[in-house]
Design a protein around this motif. Structure first.
Motif, PDB file in Angstrom:
ATOM      1  N   TYR A 121      -4.096  -8.672 -16.072  1.00 17.12           N
ATOM      2  CA  TYR A 121      -4.227  -7.399 -16.767  1.00 17.12           C
ATOM      3  C   TYR A 121      -2.844  -6.984 -17.218  1.00 17.12           C
ATOM      4  O   TYR A 121      -1.928  -6.828 -16.412  1.00 17.12           O
ATOM      5  CB  TYR A 121      -4.819  -6.357 -15.817  1.00 17.12           C
ATOM      6  CG  TYR A 121      -5.091  -5.005 -16.428  1.00 17.12           C
ATOM      7  CD1 TYR A 121      -6.293  -4.748 -17.071  1.00 17.12           C
ATOM      8  CD2 TYR A 121      -4.147  -3.982 -16.345  1.00 17.12           C
ATOM      9  CE1 TYR A 121      -6.549  -3.504 -17.632  1.00 17.12           C
ATOM     10  CE2 TYR A 121      -4.398  -2.740 -16.889  1.00 17.12           C
ATOM     11  CZ  TYR A 121      -5.594  -2.498 -17.534  1.00 17.12           C
ATOM     12  OH  TYR A 121      -5.847  -1.272 -18.091  1.00 17.12           O
ATOM     13  N   LYS A 175      -5.789  -2.982  -8.253  1.00 14.54           N
ATOM     14  CA  LYS A 175      -6.228  -2.241  -9.431  1.00 14.54           C
ATOM     15  C   LYS A 175      -7.195  -1.112  -9.056  1.00 14.54           C
ATOM     16  O   LYS A 175      -7.209  -0.056  -9.691  1.00 14.54           O
ATOM     17  CB  LYS A 175      -6.892  -3.173 -10.447  1.00 14.54           C
ATOM     18  CG  LYS A 175      -7.097  -2.540 -11.818  1.00 14.54           C
ATOM     19  CD  LYS A 175      -7.531  -3.580 -12.835  1.00 14.54           C
ATOM     20  CE  LYS A 175      -7.594  -2.974 -14.240  1.00 14.54           C
ATOM     21  NZ  LYS A 175      -8.603  -1.941 -14.379  1.00 14.54           N
ATOM     22  N   SER A 176      -7.973  -1.336  -8.001  1.00 14.53           N
ATOM     23  CA  SER A 176      -8.917  -0.305  -7.564  1.00 14.53           C
ATOM     24  C   SER A 176      -8.236   0.847  -6.852  1.00 14.53           C
ATOM     25  O   SER A 176      -8.832   1.898  -6.652  1.00 14.53           O
ATOM     26  CB  SER A 176      -9.972  -0.930  -6.638  1.00 14.53           C
ATOM     27  OG  SER A 176      -9.421  -1.264  -5.371  1.00 14.53           O
ATOM     28  N   GLN A 177      -6.964   0.656  -6.480  1.00 15.69           N
ATOM     29  CA  GLN A 177      -6.262   1.657  -5.673  1.00 15.69           C
ATOM     30  C   GLN A 177      -5.165   2.420  -6.415  1.00 15.69           C
ATOM     31  O   GLN A 177      -4.712   3.461  -5.936  1.00 15.69           O
ATOM     32  CB  GLN A 177      -5.632   0.981  -4.441  1.00 15.69           C
ATOM     33  CG  GLN A 177      -6.640   0.367  -3.480  1.00 15.69           C
ATOM     34  CD  GLN A 177      -5.966  -0.385  -2.338  1.00 15.69           C
ATOM     35  OE1 GLN A 177      -4.806  -0.788  -2.440  1.00 15.69           O
ATOM     36  NE2 GLN A 177      -6.682  -0.589  -1.248  1.00 15.69           N
ATOM     37  N   LYS A 205       0.837  -1.209   0.000  1.00 16.00           N
ATOM     38  CA  LYS A 205       0.000   0.000   0.000  1.00 16.00           C
ATOM     39  C   LYS A 205       0.868   1.253   0.000  1.00 16.00           C
ATOM     40  O   LYS A 205       0.505   2.271  -0.619  1.00 16.00           O
ATOM     41  CB  LYS A 205      -0.914   0.007   1.226  1.00 16.00           C
ATOM     42  CG  LYS A 205      -1.978   1.101   1.211  1.00 16.00           C
ATOM     43  CD  LYS A 205      -2.969   0.882   0.070  1.00 16.00           C
ATOM     44  CE  LYS A 205      -4.223   1.724   0.226  1.00 16.00           C
ATOM     45  NZ  LYS A 205      -4.014   3.165   0.236  1.00 16.00           N
ATOM     46  N   GLU A 247      -7.390  -7.477  -7.813  1.00 15.62           N
ATOM     47  CA  GLU A 247      -8.540  -6.595  -8.014  1.00 15.62           C
ATOM     48  C   GLU A 247      -8.481  -5.408  -7.049  1.00 15.62           C
ATOM     49  O   GLU A 247      -8.781  -4.268  -7.424  1.00 15.62           O
ATOM     50  CB  GLU A 247      -9.833  -7.375  -7.826  1.00 15.62           C
ATOM     51  CG  GLU A 247     -11.085  -6.579  -8.122  1.00 15.62           C
ATOM     52  CD  GLU A 247     -12.351  -7.409  -8.024  1.00 15.62           C
ATOM     53  OE1 GLU A 247     -13.446  -6.832  -8.158  1.00 15.62           O
ATOM     54  OE2 GLU A 247     -12.257  -8.633  -7.807  1.00 15.62           O
ATOM     55  N   LEU A 248      -8.069  -5.683  -5.804  1.00 12.46           N
ATOM     56  CA  LEU A 248      -7.946  -4.607  -4.823  1.00 12.46           C
ATOM     57  C   LEU A 248      -6.872  -3.604  -5.240  1.00 12.46           C
ATOM     58  O   LEU A 248      -7.093  -2.383  -5.185  1.00 12.46           O
ATOM     59  CB  LEU A 248      -7.603  -5.202  -3.454  1.00 12.46           C
ATOM     60  CG  LEU A 248      -7.356  -4.191  -2.321  1.00 12.46           C
ATOM     61  CD1 LEU A 248      -8.620  -3.385  -2.037  1.00 12.46           C
ATOM     62  CD2 LEU A 248      -6.871  -4.907  -1.058  1.00 12.46           C
ATOM     63  N   SER A 282     -10.372 -13.159 -15.090  1.00 11.17           N
ATOM     64  CA  SER A 282      -9.796 -12.947 -13.759  1.00 11.17           C
ATOM     65  C   SER A 282      -8.329 -13.343 -13.669  1.00 11.17           C
ATOM     66  O   SER A 282      -7.753 -13.334 -12.585  1.00 11.17           O
ATOM     67  CB  SER A 282     -10.592 -13.744 -12.705  1.00 11.17           C
ATOM     68  OG  SER A 282     -11.902 -13.252 -12.588  1.00 11.17           O
ATOM     69  N   LYS A 305      -8.076 -11.867  -6.025  1.00 11.55           N
ATOM     70  CA  LYS A 305      -8.703 -11.013  -5.014  1.00 11.55           C
ATOM     71  C   LYS A 305      -7.811  -9.826  -4.682  1.00 11.55           C
ATOM     72  O   LYS A 305      -8.263  -8.675  -4.635  1.00 11.55           O
ATOM     73  CB  LYS A 305      -9.000 -11.827  -3.754  1.00 11.55           C
ATOM     74  CG  LYS A 305      -9.698 -11.030  -2.658  1.00 11.55           C
ATOM     75  CD  LYS A 305      -9.997 -11.908  -1.450  1.00 11.55           C
ATOM     76  CE  LYS A 305     -10.688 -11.112  -0.348  1.00 11.55           C
ATOM     77  NZ  LYS A 305     -10.965 -11.965   0.846  1.00 11.55           N
TER      78      LYS A 305
END
Length: 479
Positions: free
Chosen positions: A455, A239-241, A215, A236-237, A452, A233
């Protein structure tokens, strides 16, 4: 270089209570050493140092970067035994597979050394457009800056090299946050680059808690790109951040294989290949062969060959060259794999072989008639387990292979050319291997998943393109 007999030197003496954590041998569950649990501020300092080092890296010529990569690959080749033993010690990977990983790492860095000299743009005919005459135009590629890499436990050297090699070839700097369980190989890799003459702080390894330190990299404005290999999982987290940072995600899979009746005379050979694909490194491979769909007319014969191949595998000390299977990465993984097997059997699946605990591992397991809704069909088992289901024809085989949320690799064995082309074009995956198992990767090929599974792309040439900016330049010589 750190000698294998001196692995204890990896340990960082604690300055405050609790600032180290233990590393365990997965096969024996014995503690190897202790590793620094870095605090957030240490990651921030590393990023700032990497940003300063970038000013040096981006000014190196392509020949200089190539030379460093070539020297690092030679150092690793010379220290092959040390690197392989380190991989085996921290990951439990049988030594012959660890030696293979070192060989692949040498090749990975050699490919990076080649590609460092091939970052070529293109010329563009602006006079193809009205008013564009009198101009010479072209594109160049420039490095982006600091790359943050988060790497997994299963290939603790080569998958790190797949991020480090392209980043340095492009002229970037990189910080690696290795898997908590397997940081030693990446630390050795960093030493090899230091010995090869890489500028100070251009490649750093920061150990400790992944979510917390990751992070910090995601949030820090000096980090231009995040490259992550791990679970969907977490991917995806991330990529959202990441916001506007560049990102590459190599995520999960449950690789499928179709075996057509046209290859019925080669089933013994295919079964041997499938056993390698399903059980190498205990199935702890992103492209492990997990789902096999066989034309029903040859299913029983294939299962006979496959069962024989699986039961011939040897469980034992991973430092023994004869060992095929060893302990899983941790007890939690072992318990989960066994639970999924039990759930499949309770749901009507037939256990052909395996399915039991073997010390800290799991016996090579084959099941048939597995329900499409079972976890072994739908999710990534990351263990030595494979399902073999019969299908009436290629059409149904294709349908079952695509019935997955994943899409990384898939394999097809067939001598029917139109069928091969149809699978090649209609399989919903990033890589299709005709007359090969899906557990196949060469280090210079493009490698990326659909759905899934990821990317962006890895594979040296393709990873570099994900780590540069393309700049367009026009020179108006008619002015």
């Amino acid at each position: 270089m750190i000698a294998f007999s001196e692995l204890k030197d990896f340990a960082t003496p604690p300055t405050n209570e609790g600032d180290t954590y233990p590393i365990f041998n997965p096969h024996t569950r014995e503690q190897i050493t202790e590793i620094k649990e870095s605090i957030n501020e240490e990651m921030e300092v590393a990023i700032e140092k990497a940003a300063v080092a970038f000013e040096t890296m981006k000014r190196l010529t392509s020949a200089e970067r190539s030379d460093i990569l070539e020297k690092a690959s030679s150092i690793i080749a010379d220290q092959k035994e040390t690197f392989a033993k380190t991989i085996t010690l921290e990951s439990g990977k049988p030594i012959r597979f660890a030696l293979g990983e070192v060989d692949r790492t040498v090749q990975t860095l050699k490919f990076a050394a080649i590609e460092a000299k091939k970052m070529e743009g293109e010329s563009i005919r602006l006079d193809a457009a009205p008013g564009g005459a009198g101009r010479d135009a072209y594109t160049i590629y420039q490095p982006i800056g600091v790359v943050g890499a988060i790497t997994p436990f299963n290939f603790p050297l080569n998958l790190v090299s797949h991020k480090v090699g392209p980043a340095l070839a492009a002229g970037n700097t990189i910080i690696v946050k290795p898997a908590e369980k397997t940081p030693l190989s990446s630390m050795l890799l960093a030493e090899a680059f230091t010995d090869a003459g890489l500028p100070e702080d251009a490649f750093q390894v920061i150990t400790g808690d992944g979510p917390r330190l990751g992070k910090v990299m995601i949030d820090h404005p000096a980090v231009a790109k995040i490259t992550f290999t791990g679970s969907p999982k977490v991917g995806e987290l991330i990529k959202s951040q990441v916001g506007l940072k560049k990102i590459t995600l190599e995520l999960g899979n449950n690789s499928a294989l179709y075996i057509d009746e046209s290859v019925k005379d080669r089933l013994d050979e295919i079964a041997e290949k499938a056993a390698v694909g399903a059980f190498s490194y205990n199935g702890q491979v992103c492209i492990s062969t997990q789902r096999i769909y066989v034309h029903e007319s040859i299913k029983d014969e294939f299962l006979n060959h496959f069962k024989k191949a699986a039961e011939a595998l040897t469980y034992g000390d991973p430092f023994d060259a004869a060992t095929d299977m060893s302990g899983l990465i941790d007890e939690k993984s072992q318990e989960r794999v066994l639970q999924w097997i039990d759930e499949a059997v309770e749901g009507g699946a037939t256990l052909i072989t395996g399915g039991s605990k073997q010390e800290n591992g799991v016996t090579p397991t084959i099941l048939t008639n597995v329900d499409a809704d079972a976890k072994l069909s739908c999710e990534e088992v990351f263990g030595p387990v494979v399902i073999v289901n019969g299908v009436p024809d290629a059409e149904e085989g294709l349908k079952q292979m695509n019935a997955s949320t994943y899409g990384l690799n898939a394999g097809v064995f067939t001598y029917h050319l139109p069928q091969a082309f149809r699978f090649a074009h209609e399989l919903e995956v990033g890589q299709v291997l005709i007359n090969d198992i899906p557990t196949l990767r060469f280090d210079h090929m493009p490698y990326g998943g659909l759905k899934s599974s990821g990317y962006g792309y890895e594979g040296i040439k393709y990873a570099i393109k994900e780590m540069v900016h393309m700049k367009f330049i026009s020179m108006n010589h008619a002015f």
